[in-house]
Design an enzyme around this catalytic site. Structure first.
Site: not given
Ligand code: KIV
Length: 270
Positions: A51-52, A90, A118, A120, A187
């Site tokens: 989600d970056s 994510d 993934k 969080e 992280e």
């Molecule tokens: O969203 C993302 O790219 C991430 C990485 C920074 C690990 O979670």
């Protein structure tokens, strides 16, 4: 030079084998078919549709505005270009707040091509982790600095610096492993803490800003290529010294992770 070290269908078993042999694996974010193809052909074992993308592609100042529609679109793109890497997607902000929502959204990402999702959080995602893994959806638990909680944390700060916080991260990581998490991502934590967590768990641990001792390393694609507007301490631009443009930069990144020359001391928090 066009040498390609394409990998053959990486699975969770591949990552567990790498951990068992004391070796390292390389992960990278990817958001489209073109870069997914280049990265997986360069030997990157794990691609994360992170989600970056909200920050590096969409220009937001956090990952909070990213939607499930965004994630599904980019997941489809990455799947088309991928040459054998394991694909993690994510679950974006507030997409796993209830059981029904979690199952629907995780299933949508798996249908779009993800091999793992993934999410969080620490202890509070224990039940969600169990819910997903019992239903055949592998989970990567993301701990330490969790960008979806940036407003609660009060900024993008290193986590686990004091003993109490470090102890909590270790205990909650064990909790999530017991709940069925297949992989842990840490992280921005001190390297000593990342080593203790990695040595205490049987599952592979991926680090970003967590020092050289985790099983895998991950970086944001735009950071590896030096095109991000900000350069955190743990970032290294691999394009600047590449002899073969972007494919060469990504092969150099993979080689540096495997030889443990990246991350170096200057990329670590102590
Ligand atoms: O969203 C993302 O790219 C991430 C990485 C920074 C690990 O979670």
């Amino acid at each position: 030079m066009s040498t390609q070290s394409a990998i053959k269908n990486v699975t969770l078993t591949t990552l567990q084998g790498i951990k068992a042999r004391g070796e390292k694996f390389a992960c990278l974010t990817a958001y489209d078919a073109c870069f997914a193809g280049i990265a997986s052909s360069a030997g990157v074992e794990v691609l994360l549709v992170g989600d970056s993308l909200g920050m590096v592609l969409q220009g937001h100042d956090s990952t909070l505005p990213v939607t499930m529609e965004d994630m599904i679109y980019h997941m489809h793109c990455v799947k088309r270009g991928n040459k054998g890497a394991l694909l993690i997607a994510d679950l974006p902000f507030m997409s796993y707040a209830s059981e029904t929502q979690t199952l629907e959204n995780a299933a949508a990402l798996m249908r779009a091509g993800a091999h793992m999702v993934k999410l969080e959080g620490g202890a509070w995602i224990e039940n969600t982790t169990r819910l997903l893994s019992e239903r055949g959806i592998p989970v990567c638990a993301h701990m330490g600095l969790t960008p979806q909680s940036v407003n609660r944390i009060g900024g993008f700060h290193v986590q686990g610096r004091d003993t109490e916080q470090a102890q909590a991260i270790l205990e909650e990581a064990k909790l999530l492993e017991n709940a069925g998490a297949s992989v842990l991502l840490l992280e921005c934590v001190p390297r000593e803490l990342a080593k203790i967590v990695t040595d205490s768990l049987t599952i592979p641990v991926i680090g970003i800003g967590a020092g050289p001792d985790t099983t895998g390393q991950i970086m944001v694609l735009h950071d590896v290529l030096g095109v991000s507007p900000i350069t955190p301490k743990f970032v290294k631009n691999f394009l600047v010294n590449s002899k073969d443009g972007i494919p060469g930069a990504l092969r150099d990144y993979v080689a540096a992770v495997k030889s443990m020359s990246f991350p170096a001391e200057e990329h670590c928090f102590n």
